[in-house]
Design a protein around this motif. Structure first.
Motif, PDB file in Angstrom:
ATOM      1  N   LYS A 159      -9.928   6.836   7.994  1.00 31.65           N
ATOM      2  CA  LYS A 159      -9.392   5.484   8.193  1.00 31.65           C
ATOM      3  C   LYS A 159      -8.638   5.105   6.946  1.00 31.65           C
ATOM      4  O   LYS A 159      -9.040   5.441   5.834  1.00 31.65           O
ATOM      5  N   PHE A 160      -7.568   4.409   7.114  1.00 33.67           N
ATOM      6  CA  PHE A 160      -6.832   3.935   5.938  1.00 33.67           C
ATOM      7  C   PHE A 160      -6.017   2.723   6.341  1.00 33.67           C
ATOM      8  O   PHE A 160      -5.797   2.467   7.523  1.00 33.67           O
ATOM      9  N   GLN A 161      -5.610   1.989   5.322  1.00 36.06           N
ATOM     10  CA  GLN A 161      -4.780   0.821   5.584  1.00 36.06           C
ATOM     11  C   GLN A 161      -3.333   1.167   5.332  1.00 36.06           C
ATOM     12  O   GLN A 161      -3.015   2.019   4.494  1.00 36.06           O
ATOM     13  N   ALA A 162      -2.479   0.507   6.049  1.00 43.49           N
ATOM     14  CA  ALA A 162      -1.056   0.762   5.871  1.00 43.49           C
ATOM     15  C   ALA A 162      -0.300  -0.560   5.928  1.00 43.49           C
ATOM     16  O   ALA A 162      -0.693  -1.475   6.648  1.00 43.49           O
ATOM     17  N   THR A 163       0.749  -0.640   5.159  1.00 43.69           N
ATOM     18  CA  THR A 163       1.569  -1.836   5.162  1.00 43.69           C
ATOM     19  C   THR A 163       2.715  -1.657   6.152  1.00 43.69           C
ATOM     20  O   THR A 163       3.402  -0.636   6.134  1.00 43.69           O
ATOM     21  N   VAL A 164       2.875  -2.662   7.012  1.00 47.14           N
ATOM     22  CA  VAL A 164       3.972  -2.598   7.985  1.00 47.14           C
ATOM     23  C   VAL A 164       5.260  -2.924   7.255  1.00 47.14           C
ATOM     24  O   VAL A 164       5.381  -3.969   6.606  1.00 47.14           O
ATOM     25  N   VAL A 165       6.220  -2.002   7.306  1.00 45.40           N
ATOM     26  CA  VAL A 165       7.499  -2.199   6.612  1.00 45.40           C
ATOM     27  C   VAL A 165       8.541  -2.736   7.583  1.00 45.40           C
ATOM     28  O   VAL A 165       9.388  -3.541   7.224  1.00 45.40           O
ATOM     29  N   ASP A 166       8.427  -2.308   8.826  1.00 53.09           N
ATOM     30  CA  ASP A 166       9.462  -2.680   9.782  1.00 53.09           C
ATOM     31  C   ASP A 166       8.919  -2.473  11.197  1.00 53.09           C
ATOM     32  O   ASP A 166       7.899  -1.814  11.379  1.00 53.09           O
ATOM     33  N   THR A 167       9.615  -3.029  12.161  1.00 52.01           N
ATOM     34  CA  THR A 167       9.288  -2.712  13.545  1.00 52.01           C
ATOM     35  C   THR A 167      10.505  -2.055  14.164  1.00 52.01           C
ATOM     36  O   THR A 167      11.623  -2.266  13.709  1.00 52.01           O
ATOM     37  N   PHE A 168      10.261  -1.254  15.188  1.00 51.60           N
ATOM     38  CA  PHE A 168      11.406  -0.610  15.837  1.00 51.60           C
ATOM     39  C   PHE A 168      11.325  -0.784  17.342  1.00 51.60           C
ATOM     40  O   PHE A 168      10.262  -1.045  17.910  1.00 51.60           O
ATOM     41  N   LEU A 193       0.815  -1.202   0.000  1.00 47.63           N
ATOM     42  CA  LEU A 193       0.000   0.000   0.000  1.00 47.63           C
ATOM     43  C   LEU A 193       0.846   1.250   0.000  1.00 47.63           C
ATOM     44  O   LEU A 193       2.055   1.223   0.251  1.00 47.63           O
ATOM     45  N   GLU A 194       0.184   2.342  -0.262  1.00 47.68           N
ATOM     46  CA  GLU A 194       0.898   3.619  -0.314  1.00 47.68           C
ATOM     47  C   GLU A 194       1.369   4.032   1.080  1.00 47.68           C
ATOM     48  O   GLU A 194       2.444   4.562   1.252  1.00 47.68           O
ATOM     49  N   ALA A 195       0.472   3.787   2.070  1.00 51.33           N
ATOM     50  CA  ALA A 195       0.847   4.145   3.445  1.00 51.33           C
ATOM     51  C   ALA A 195       1.749   3.049   4.008  1.00 51.33           C
ATOM     52  O   ALA A 195       1.374   1.887   4.023  1.00 51.33           O
ATOM     53  N   ARG A 196       2.928   3.461   4.419  1.00 52.41           N
ATOM     54  CA  ARG A 196       3.878   2.491   4.968  1.00 52.41           C
ATOM     55  C   ARG A 196       4.204   2.912   6.396  1.00 52.41           C
ATOM     56  O   ARG A 196       4.342   4.097   6.683  1.00 52.41           O
ATOM     57  N   ILE A 197       4.382   1.915   7.259  1.00 56.59           N
ATOM     58  CA  ILE A 197       4.674   2.284   8.662  1.00 56.59           C
ATOM     59  C   ILE A 197       5.780   1.421   9.258  1.00 56.59           C
ATOM     60  O   ILE A 197       6.011   0.282   8.835  1.00 56.59           O
ATOM     61  N   TYR A 198       6.460   2.026  10.214  1.00 59.35           N
ATOM     62  CA  TYR A 198       7.313   1.288  11.143  1.00 59.35           C
ATOM     63  C   TYR A 198       6.512   1.207  12.433  1.00 59.35           C
ATOM     64  O   TYR A 198       6.087   2.232  12.962  1.00 59.35           O
ATOM     65  N   LEU A 199       6.376   0.002  12.964  1.00 56.71           N
ATOM     66  CA  LEU A 199       5.556  -0.173  14.164  1.00 56.71           C
ATOM     67  C   LEU A 199       6.428  -0.273  15.409  1.00 56.71           C
ATOM     68  O   LEU A 199       7.456  -0.954  15.387  1.00 56.71           O
ATOM     69  N   GLY A 200       5.999   0.390  16.460  1.00 62.74           N
ATOM     70  CA  GLY A 200       6.660   0.161  17.745  1.00 62.74           C
ATOM     71  C   GLY A 200       6.463  -1.282  18.138  1.00 62.74           C
ATOM     72  O   GLY A 200       5.346  -1.803  18.078  1.00 62.74           O
ATOM     73  N   GLU A 201       7.536  -1.911  18.495  1.00 68.35           N
ATOM     74  CA  GLU A 201       7.502  -3.341  18.727  1.00 68.35           C
ATOM     75  C   GLU A 201       6.545  -3.730  19.845  1.00 68.35           C
ATOM     76  O   GLU A 201       5.839  -4.736  19.762  1.00 68.35           O
ATOM     77  N   ASP A 243       7.877   2.600  22.477  1.00 72.77           N
ATOM     78  CA  ASP A 243       7.754   1.354  21.723  1.00 72.77           C
ATOM     79  C   ASP A 243       6.344   0.793  21.764  1.00 72.77           C
ATOM     80  O   ASP A 243       5.977   0.000  20.908  1.00 72.77           O
ATOM     81  N   SER A 244       5.589   1.171  22.771  1.00 63.54           N
ATOM     82  CA  SER A 244       4.243   0.614  22.825  1.00 63.54           C
ATOM     83  C   SER A 244       3.191   1.638  22.432  1.00 63.54           C
ATOM     84  O   SER A 244       2.016   1.467  22.730  1.00 63.54           O
ATOM     85  N   SER A 245       3.615   2.727  21.786  1.00 60.32           N
ATOM     86  CA  SER A 245       2.583   3.670  21.359  1.00 60.32           C
ATOM     87  C   SER A 245       2.863   4.324  20.006  1.00 60.32           C
ATOM     88  O   SER A 245       1.931   4.820  19.386  1.00 60.32           O
ATOM     89  N   ILE A 246       4.093   4.316  19.571  1.00 61.90           N
ATOM     90  CA  ILE A 246       4.377   5.136  18.391  1.00 61.90           C
ATOM     91  C   ILE A 246       4.346   4.308  17.099  1.00 61.90           C
ATOM     92  O   ILE A 246       4.844   3.184  17.042  1.00 61.90           O
ATOM     93  N   VAL A 247       3.713   4.884  16.116  1.00 63.69           N
ATOM     94  CA  VAL A 247       3.694   4.316  14.766  1.00 63.69           C
ATOM     95  C   VAL A 247       4.347   5.358  13.856  1.00 63.69           C
ATOM     96  O   VAL A 247       3.872   6.484  13.770  1.00 63.69           O
ATOM     97  N   LEU A 248       5.445   4.987  13.247  1.00 68.66           N
ATOM     98  CA  LEU A 248       6.118   5.922  12.346  1.00 68.66           C
ATOM     99  C   LEU A 248       5.596   5.659  10.931  1.00 68.66           C
ATOM    100  O   LEU A 248       5.546   4.522  10.481  1.00 68.66           O
ATOM    101  N   MET A 249       5.210   6.740  10.245  1.00 70.79           N
ATOM    102  CA  MET A 249       4.553   6.580   8.944  1.00 70.79           C
ATOM    103  C   MET A 249       5.196   7.506   7.930  1.00 70.79           C
ATOM    104  O   MET A 249       5.802   8.515   8.308  1.00 70.79           O
ATOM    105  N   ASN A 250       5.051   7.169   6.671  1.00 66.39           N
ATOM    106  CA  ASN A 250       5.619   8.087   5.673  1.00 66.39           C
ATOM    107  C   ASN A 250       4.847   9.400   5.676  1.00 66.39           C
ATOM    108  O   ASN A 250       3.617   9.431   5.614  1.00 66.39           O
TER     109      ASN A 250
END
Ligand SMILES: Nc1ncnc2c1ncn2[C@@H]1O[C@H](COP(=O)(O)OP(=O)(O)OP(=O)(O)O)[C@@H](O)[C@H]1O
Ligand SMILES: [Mg+2]
Lengths: 252, 536
Positions: B302-311, B252-260, B319-326
């Motif tokens: 609302k939108f969907q995002a593909t998880v690219v990585d975790t941090f 997807l266009e929306a990409r995120i790094y997820l807090g682990e 780490d338990s609250s932040i979602v980094l997004m493009n």
């Protein structure tokens, strides 16, 4: 005795000294106007029953205690009312104490015990500067008292006679003018006691040391130039005695 | 002179003095160890807070953000350019994340803090690369169980790794099959196709086929039910190509790094009996994010995002609250892209000590009331001051330990004075002054304090130096981990020895030892010589 010295002015004098202790509610008088003096080079013995106040008198004359009433004079000037620092100085420079139970410091070797008065006299720096001199003085005193082979021993490793001789050495190392001996032979057997008395007599004769000795043993007291008796808190001056005189008086 | 001699002899011959020395030693050692570990944790925590926050943060006051990122950054540069090492525009907005746990099949929704970033810029103001899972080898109990998926040279971006790509395609394929199933056998339950799923899932530890396979179906349903009439078409986003087409789906266009911490939990592995980290979402999965637009009043988006990585930054709060997004996608979804609006600018300074000056310059540069400009310390003031208070209280409590040791010294000294009463009388008969006798016992206390402190400092520093080895031994003896790095996110127990702390602890202990000896020493000094001599 033939060798009585010419005594002009007494060196130390207790004048009308009174001392009482508080026992419960009551003032119990121990000394009631004691007058005692010793001239320079004199050997005075004080006899009295146990509890008669001999030790108390000696403590007062040696500035360990203060009289309730009366004065202590040294060479004519009063010393019992001096400030603590001056009293400390006098105890260190003028008086030498010997006790019945020797009272050596158990943690120190004999040599260190003997050096203690000089360590007290000098500051650390002063002691360091004079350390050879002081050590030499202590060694020579120990030699006089026949203890040169016991230098490193702790008091616990010495016999009673050796300890008392060590105590005498300690009393003498500071070159005092007056030696105050409180029953120096009281805890020793007759022979050892006689040895100690010989030593005291020798010091008195050779160095002209003034000695006031307290004892309850008449035979020991008889070796002194002069003997006085402490009875009921008062001194009964007695003429110079021999051992025979003492026995006679006891029978009387 | 006799004072020193007697003091040393009393120290040497009284074994009870050893008790005093040991109590002082233990007190000092404990204080040094605890302080060092506390300081280590604090320093580490500050570092982590700081690293994630950059030195100075300029934030807009409202949710609409500040317009024209380029212009604002230009403004910052002209105001304090010489002090600034790097800056990056960011959007920070709270939101919700919905994802499905493949193990249980349940759908979770968690509150998150969405941060739109430019990864390259973010990496310049903080060590983002160190945190991202794919750039770092996976460690388990200190041993590497998986090498880094990307080399350190690879620039930060929003591309999936090969593994992520594979996972993504597998998920798409499965969804397609499920959809086909549902379309063909309408009414019957979607039956998973083990033949197709099996090879992929074999690689996953302890995977239960049913749960895993059931999961995408639920996600699918959730997506369809929630995000149907919005600008985001769930189906279209999920399968950007037609379901029937066999071409590979595109992330997807929306990409995120997820807090682990958001998508992982610790569970005991039944085989090894070890605590293991279980990831509920992995790179290649899609999640649903919801937040608000920047309009007034804001709409829900609302939108969907593909998880690219975790941090993992090591700060649990992050780490338990932040979602980094493009940043560009977030701008688009929030309707900020036309004005190129952002909500904050993160700035790293060349030297943090310039912060007050930069702060002042920036205050001048922006119109009053437009933005908040704060250093990271001001932003985290509550947390930092809480830690400071905690350390202070701990120190007070620990100092009480030394005070207890002080009372021990007092009691033991009193005993020694009583025991030495006659010796004190003798010394006084030999002409020792009261002050002299007093200084014997004062220097005795000083000697005890110095010996005890020196031993305590030595043991404390030794303990701090070998704390990890000691921890290993303790863990081995007790059979359970004393310091679990999985809980604290530290491989080793962090320590920091502050020389001033060591000096003041030692000095405090010595002072207490001397204070405790004053009372017995005074008693000794005041003893009447005759009474002391007569003492039995
Ligand atoms: N601190 C004191 N409090 C009360 N009474 C005391 C104290 N010191 C001494 N005495 C009393 O004073 C009296 C004299 O004591 P002192 O020790 O001087 O006698 P002494 O003649 O030396 O006896 P001994 O020959 O047994 O040594 C004794 O009755 C003793 O009980
Ligand atoms: Mg007596």
């Amino acid at each position: 005795m033939a060798e009585i010295l010419k005594m002009t002015q007494p060196l130390i004098t207790a004048e009308a000294v009174s001392r009482s202790y508080l026992k419960g509610q009551h003032q119990v008088p121990v000394l009631r106007g004691v007058c005692l003096s010793a001239a320079r080079g004199e050997f005075v013995s004080v006899i009295g029953q146990s509890g008669s106040g001999k030790s108390t008198l000696l403590h007062i004359m040696g500035l360990l205690d203060s009289p309730d009433v009366g004065e202590v004079l040294l060479g004519g000037s009063r010393i019992d009312n001096l400030n603590p620092a001056a009293r400390d100085q006098l105890r260190n420079h003028v008086f030498g104490f010997i006790f019945q139970f020797y009272h050596l410091l158990p943690e120190l070797s004999l040599l260190e015990n003997v050096m203690t008065p000089l360590m007290i006299r000098h500051s650390i720096f002063g002691f360091w500067k004079r350390r050879h001199e002081i050590r030499h003085a202590a060694l020579s005193i120990l030699q006089q008292t026949g203890l040169e082979h016991r230098l490193k021993h702790r008091p616990a490793e010495l016999s009673g006679g050796e300890m008392q001789r060590g105590a005498i050495a300690r009393a003498l190392v500071g070159r005092p003018e007056i030696l105050l001996a409180d029953e120096p032979t009281g805890n020793l057997d007759a022979e050892t006691g006689a040895g100690i008395m010989d030593l005291l007599n020798r010091l008195n004769q050779d160095q002209g040391l003034t000695i006031i000795m307290v004892t309850h043993d008449n035979a020991i007291a008889a070796t002194a130039h002069r003997s006085v008796q402490l009875v009921q808190g008062r001194i009964q001056p007695a003429e110079v005695e021999t051992s025979q005189d003492t026995q006679q008086r006891r029978r009387a | 002179m006799y004072k020193l001699l007697l003091c040393v002899r009393y120290l040497k011959t009284r074994y009870i003095a050893l008790a005093c020395i040991i109590s002082v030693m233990l007190g000092v050692a404990t204080m040094i160890v605890v302080n060092s570990v506390m300081a280590g944790f604090t320093t580490e925590m500050r570092d982590r807070l700081h690293n994630f926050l950059a030195d100075i943060v300029i934030e807009s006051r409202g949710t609409a953000g500040i317009e024209d990122a380029e212009k604002q950054m230009e403004r910052v540069k002209s105001a304090a350019g010489q002090y600034i090492a790097a800056m990056t525009p960011t959007i920070e907005i709270p939101g919700m994340m919905t994802f499905t746990d493949p193990w249980s099949g349940e759908t979770y929704t968690a509150p998150v803090q969405i941060q739109g970033i430019d990864p390259a810029g973010k990496a310049q103001v903080g060590p983002l690369q160190d945190y991202l899972d794919s750039y770092n080898p996976l460690l388990e109990d200190g041993t590497e169980v998986r090498p880094a998926l990307r080399s350190r040279e690879e620039p930060l971006g929003w591309e999936l790794t090969d593994e992520g790509e594979k996972h993504f395609r597998m998920v798409q394929e499965r969804n397609r099959l499920l959809l086909e199933d549902r379309q063909t056998e309408s009414g019957s339950t979607a039956e998973p196709k083990p033949s197709e799923d099996a090879p992929v899932f074999d690689s996953e530890p302890a995977a239960e086929g049913d749960a895993v396979v059931a999961a995408p179906a639920t996600t699918d349903e959730a997506t369809m039910s929630t995000a149907s009439d919005e600008g985001v078409n769930a189906e279209a986003l999920f399968n950007s190509d037609h379901p029937d087409s066999h071409e590979p789906a595109v992330p997807l266009e929306a990409r995120i790094y997820l807090g682990e911490g958001l998508v992982s939990f610790m569970a005991r592995n039944p085989e090894t009996g070890r605590q293991q980290k279980i990831m509920m979402v992995q790179p290649g999965d899609n999640v649903i994010l919801s937040t608000i637009t920047s309009g007034t009043p804001p709409d829900v988006t609302k939108f969907q995002a593909t998880v690219v990585d975790t941090f993992r930054s090591g700060m649990n709060e992050y780490d338990s609250s932040i979602v980094l997004m493009n940043l560009d996608s977030l701008q688009k979804y929030r309707g900020m892209h036309l004005r190129n609006a952002i909500s904050s600018i993160h700035i790293r300074l060349t030297d943090y000590s310039h912060a007050p000056r930069v702060l002042a310059a920036l205050e001048q540069a922006f119109p009053p009331g437009m933005v908040n400009i704060r250093t990271w310390e001001e932003k985290q003031g509550m947390l930092l001051s809480a830690v400071e208070v905690e350390t202070a209280i701990l120190n007070v409590l620990l100092f009480l330990i030394i005070a207890v040791a002080g009372f021990g010294i007092l009691a033991i000294f009193y005993m020694i004075v009583v025991e030495k009463t006659r010796d004190i009388g003798i010394l006084k008969s030999l002409g020792a002054s009261s002050g002299g006798v007093m200084s014997i016992f004062l220097s005795y206390g000083l000697g005890l304090g110095i010996t005890g402190s020196a031993a305590g400092v030595f043991i404390g520093l030794l303990f701090v130096e070998y704390i990890n080895e000691i921890e290993d031994v303790l863990s081995w003896v007790t059979g359970r981990k004393v310091f679990d790095e999985k809980i604290y996110f530290f491989l080793e127990i962090p320590t920091h020895v502050n020389p001033w702390m060591v000096i003041s602890v030692a000095a405090g202990a010595i002072a207490i030892a001397v204070l405790a000896s004053i009372l017995p020493a005074r008693r000794a000094a005041r003893l009447h010589p005759v009474r002391a001599l007569r003492f039995e």
